[in-house]
Design an enzyme around this catalytic site. Structure first.
Site, PDB file in Angstrom:
ATOM      1  N   SER A  77      -0.397   1.482  -0.718  1.00  0.00           N
ATOM      2  CA  SER A  77       0.980   1.393  -1.193  1.00  0.00           C
ATOM      3  C   SER A  77       1.132   0.912  -2.633  1.00  0.00           C
ATOM      4  O   SER A  77       2.263   0.820  -3.128  1.00  0.00           O
ATOM      5  CB  SER A  77       1.790   0.476  -0.270  1.00  0.00           C
ATOM      6  N   LYS A 100       3.314   3.068  -4.709  1.00  0.00           N
ATOM      7  CA  LYS A 100       4.767   2.974  -4.828  1.00  0.00           C
ATOM      8  C   LYS A 100       5.234   2.466  -6.191  1.00  0.00           C
ATOM      9  O   LYS A 100       6.397   2.649  -6.556  1.00  0.00           O
ATOM     10  CB  LYS A 100       5.322   2.107  -3.707  1.00  0.00           C
ATOM     11  N   SER A 146       7.557  -2.315   1.003  1.00  0.00           N
ATOM     12  CA  SER A 146       6.622  -1.206   1.159  1.00  0.00           C
ATOM     13  C   SER A 146       7.062  -0.249   2.263  1.00  0.00           C
ATOM     14  O   SER A 146       6.242   0.242   3.042  1.00  0.00           O
ATOM     15  CB  SER A 146       5.216  -1.739   1.443  1.00  0.00           C
TER      16      SER A 146
END
Length: 356
Positions: free
Chosen positions: A127, A130, A184
């Site tokens: 993640s 992101k 997340s």
């Protein structure tokens, strides 16, 4: 004619006989139970059965007559090794005894490397992806108040992860950005990419184009969440990404937000930051992002200020959820006590890209 005393005696004797008759079955039952307990088991008890018989949730005990609820013993599969473990990166020793197989600490202003460990290895980044998703959405100047509906397309088919954002949930682009960077939220991040002008394919193209523009030559993106292990980068590239993301005020604010509530229908959902260090008064964090998939291990990147210096920290492929935070604490204490020291780790494993 019978005598009254004799009649009373007969009644007493009769009552005692009835009591004795009623008590006999109970006494026999108790005697039977005692015999069952003392009776040795006729069947052999295996070590496995002995082990599970001590668990409260297991109803079947070897030798018990309640065999209807026998427990099935399944050996748990060993955890899937990360790409870093496959490459042998965890064998590298470092001066701070970090649990992450990859680490990089640089001075944000001077770009001076304070600490490095396997910093050129290219690994899945989970993640941490992101952050680039946030950069692309923010730089596109899309309306943050535009309402976006979570669809079946946003459901994770890569890892089968769950989400509190049900299909049909409607949130603003700004809310999806907040949940993506702070908590997340995978469906939120996917929806951001899916609703980008031109669709998901155009969004991923922009992610890779921006990485190339920033000089992130070891980096590749295939989707906006990080669930795919094909999203890969190096610690060097991720330090560049953190520096670029930190330049965006919105990304700084959203990624370091301790918590956030969103109204979904008649419910209010409370979300919290995946990085507990943002609530720690000992830390001054300007931007952060955590990440995890089995192929990447536990990951963490941060921009922070320590001992008057603005630093960028990157930790990849850590052994546990708390160990990546422990590594950050070790680095912080080391910088505070040795502000000019520069230990480096040279590892024998030469890894450029790992495909697992």
């Amino acid at each position: 004619m019978s005598h009254p005393i004799f009649n009373r005696a007969l009644k007493i004797i009769g009552s005692l006989a009835v009591v004795a008759a009623l008590a006999a079955p109970a006494a026999n039952a108790q005697s039977s139970k005692r015999n069952v307990v003392k009776k040795p088991h006729s069947a052999k008890v295996t070590g496995a059965k002995k082990a599970v018989s001590t668990r409260k949730s297991v109803r079947f005990v070897a030798g018990s007559r309640k065999g209807k609820n026998k427990s099935v013993i399944r050996a748990s599969a060993p955890p899937r090794p990360s790409y870093g473990q496959i490459a042998g990166l965890h064998t590298a020793q470092d001066a701070l005894d970090l649990k992450s197989s990859v680490a990089l600490v640089i001075d944000q202003d001077t770009r001076e490397v304070l600490f490095s460990k396997n910093d050129h290895a290219v690994l899945p980044i989970a993640s941490l992806t992101k952050l680039m998703t946030g950069i692309i959405v923010s730089s596109a100047k899309l309306p943050m108040d535009e309402m976006i509906t979570i669809t079946q397309d946003d459901v994770d088919t890569e890892k089968g992860s769950t989400s509190r954002l049900r299909v049909g949930t409607v949130l603003s682009r700004g809310e999806l950005m907040h949940l993506s960077l702070m908590s997340s939220e995978n469906r939120a991040a996917h929806a951001l990419g899916r609703t980008y002008p031109g669709g998901l394919a155009a969004f991923v193209t922009q992610m890779n184009a921006r990485a190339k523009l920033l000089g992130m030559n070891d980096t590749r993106y295939v989707e906006p969440t990080g669930l795919s292990s094909r999203n890969q980068s190096s610690a060097q590239d991720l330090a560049t990404l953190v520096n670029a993301a930190h330049a965006d005020p919105m990304l700084r604010e959203l990624s370091t937000s301790p918590g956030y509530q969103v109204a979904v229908g008649n419910r209010t959902l409370q979300y919290n930051n995946t990085n507990r260090l943002v609530k720690n008064p000992d830390w001054d964090i300007g931007l952060q992002k955590t990440g995890y998939i089995s192929e990447a291990g536990q990951c963490l990147v941060m921009q922070t200020k320590i001992a008057g210096r603005k630093l960028i920290m990157v930790f990849l492929d850590s052994a546990g959820k708390l160990s990546r935070l422990g590594d950050a604490e070790r680095v912080r204490r080391w910088v505070e006590s040795n502000p000019t020291a520069e230990p480096k780790v040279n590892v024998s494993t030469s890894v450029k890209q790992i495909n697992g």
